[in-house]
Scaffold this active site. Structure first.
Site, PDB file in Angstrom:
ATOM      1  N   PHE A 106       0.815  -1.223   0.000  1.00  0.00           N
ATOM      2  CA  PHE A 106       0.000   0.000   0.000  1.00  0.00           C
ATOM      3  C   PHE A 106       0.842   1.264   0.000  1.00  0.00           C
ATOM      4  O   PHE A 106       0.404   2.320  -0.457  1.00  0.00           O
ATOM      5  CB  PHE A 106      -0.956  -0.008   1.197  1.00  0.00           C
ATOM      6  N   LYS A 107       2.058   1.172   0.494  1.00  0.00           N
ATOM      7  CA  LYS A 107       2.888   2.366   0.625  1.00  0.00           C
ATOM      8  C   LYS A 107       3.402   2.881  -0.711  1.00  0.00           C
ATOM      9  O   LYS A 107       3.969   3.970  -0.768  1.00  0.00           O
ATOM     10  CB  LYS A 107       4.031   2.081   1.596  1.00  0.00           C
ATOM     11  N   ASP A 108       3.166   2.111  -1.789  1.00  0.00           N
ATOM     12  CA  ASP A 108       3.534   2.604  -3.113  1.00  0.00           C
ATOM     13  C   ASP A 108       2.818   3.908  -3.439  1.00  0.00           C
ATOM     14  O   ASP A 108       3.368   4.775  -4.106  1.00  0.00           O
ATOM     15  CB  ASP A 108       3.191   1.558  -4.185  1.00  0.00           C
TER      16      ASP A 108
END
Length: 434
Positions: A106-108
């Protein structure tokens, strides 16, 4: 838009300074002075908008005063070169799949947005000093940030990670890149890495020598864009006719992700309530029960990205709700699960539905199983691809987990890292020699 510190002991700054500094001079976290509600018409038609259209509207509410619309739209669309779809797992429980980006986590979203925003500000300034990005990681943050900034001119990234406490695949994703990325292997836990980063910002000698910023969720450019996919999830659920009485369960470690969801809620997102799903690091869960925040040393778990004993973004949640335990606990409930329960959840979900959970998503899914009320529909955030935790997931579900090609490619590189103690003087000496 101006940004103030949660400690309120330093002057307000503009967006560029908040992004480049990362942390306020008084060690507080930056908060926007205003959170603008989106108009009712936006939510009336949101199910007919694309992810890009939704994200551009949300980004304009956050950053529209500081960046021309054309530039901001380009940053958003370049960031979201992948989808964040909603998948039905079972009746009334859906997964928001946030693992379709380049590092399968998700941190992309936040890392790619911040890299592009920082590059925009550097471009405005012209040639000059290199911006040094310091990021502490317990797993996925390091890979997302390293890959989001890889090859960006004028930026060097230092990824601090706890030795032996990230999965082998996660480690490969940020230790094999080289170029403008340096991996720093700290002999300690995640909280030590986070402490080293924060201490670097507060060291006047270091700050005189080099321009420092953070790409952890303490940086407004990292956590605010994560609000995009909450709006997208609502739109997809509305298109299915499932958007009423919506509950969102968020696997929570440093609490940047759920804070982004709370900002979305403040902007008008029609979510009934949130659930913060913890592993054995249950500091926030205990706060909900007692009203007392008692940070403690983190413990290692199989959901390692949530191994945080003193969540930085708790300060933002307190600020958002005027330090009111009553307001916070009325909107957010919590659950905490040991490794044994997480393993069992992965097994049971796969056996019953065929859906593969990673250890973090398993916490979010189990919290919905335990906390969803009659008439409610739940979405949990599946924050990383199960293959990033291949051995753990395979042992739990008793079935093979295929590794996607783009993940396998990281494993072919050679590890390059700098060994570091948890003593700040050693880390400072290292940076001063760069």
């Amino acid at each position: 838009m101006k940004y103030y510190s949660t400690n309120r002991a330093t002057p307000v700054v503009d967006l560029e300074e908040a992004v480049v500094k990362g942390l306020a001079a008084d060690r507080g976290l930056f908060m926007p002075e205003t959170i603008r509600p989106l108009p009712k018409e936006f939510f009336d038609t949101i199910d007919r908008l694309s992810f890009h259209e939704i994200a551009c509207r949300v980004a304009e509410a956050f950053f529209g005063e500081d960046i021309p619309k054309e530039d901001l739209d380009r940053i958003v669309c370049d960031t979201l070169a992948f989808d964040c779809p909603v998948a039905e797992v079972e009746d009334r429980i859906y997964s928001l799949e946030l693992f379709h980006g380049p590092t399968l986590a998700f941190k992309d979203v936040g890392a790619r947005f911040m890299a592009r925003l920082l590059r925009y500000f550097i471009g405005k300034r012209g040639a000059g000093r290199t911006v040094n990005v310091l990021v502490a990681t317990s797993g996925d943050t390091g890979s997302a940030v390293a890959n989001g900034f890889l090859g960006v001119d004028g930026i060097h990234v230092y990824v601090l990670y706890p030795k032996g406490k990230v999965s082998p695949i996660q480690e490969c994703q940020f230790t094999t890149l080289g170029r403008n990325v340096t991996a720093v292997e700290v002999d300690g836990v995640f909280d030590d890495c986070q402490r080293l980063v924060k201490s670097a910002f507060m060291d006047s000698e270091l700050c005189e020598k080099m321009t420092l910023t953070s790409a952890n969720s303490i940086n407004v450019a990292r956590f605010l864009p994560q609000a995009f996919y909450y709006f997208n999830a609502y739109a997809r659920m509305k298109a299915l006719g499932k958007a009423s009485e919506l509950v969102i369960s968020v696997p929570s470690g440093n609490f940047g992700n759920i804070t982004a969801g709370l900002f979305a809620h403040r902007m008008g997102l029609p979510v009934k309530r949130f659930i913060a799903a913890n592993n054995s690091n249950d500091i926030f869960y205990n706060y909900l029960l007692t009203g007392t925040y008692s940070p403690k040393a983190s413990v290692q778990t199989i959901a390692n990205a949530m191994d945080v004993g003193d969540p930085s973004n708790f300060a933002r949640i307190l600020d958002l709700y005027d330090n009111s335990h009553e307001r916070i606990s009325s909107l957010i409930s919590g659950f905490a699960y040991p490794d044994s329960r997480i393993r069992l959840t992965m097994h049971d979900c796969y056996a019953a539905t065929g859906y593969l959970l990673d250890p973090h998503g398993a916490c979010g899914y189990q919290a919905l199983k335990d906390g969803l009320q009659p008439g409610e529909t739940g979405i949990f955030l599946e924050t990383a691809h199960p293959a990033k935790f291949k051995e753990t997931v395979e042992a739990a579900v008793e079935a093979p987990v295929a590794i996607p090609d783009r993940l396998a490619a990281f494993m072919n590189g050679e590890k390059q890292s700098v060994a570091m103690s948890a003593d700040f003087s050693d880390f400072k000496d290292f940076l001063m020699r760069q």
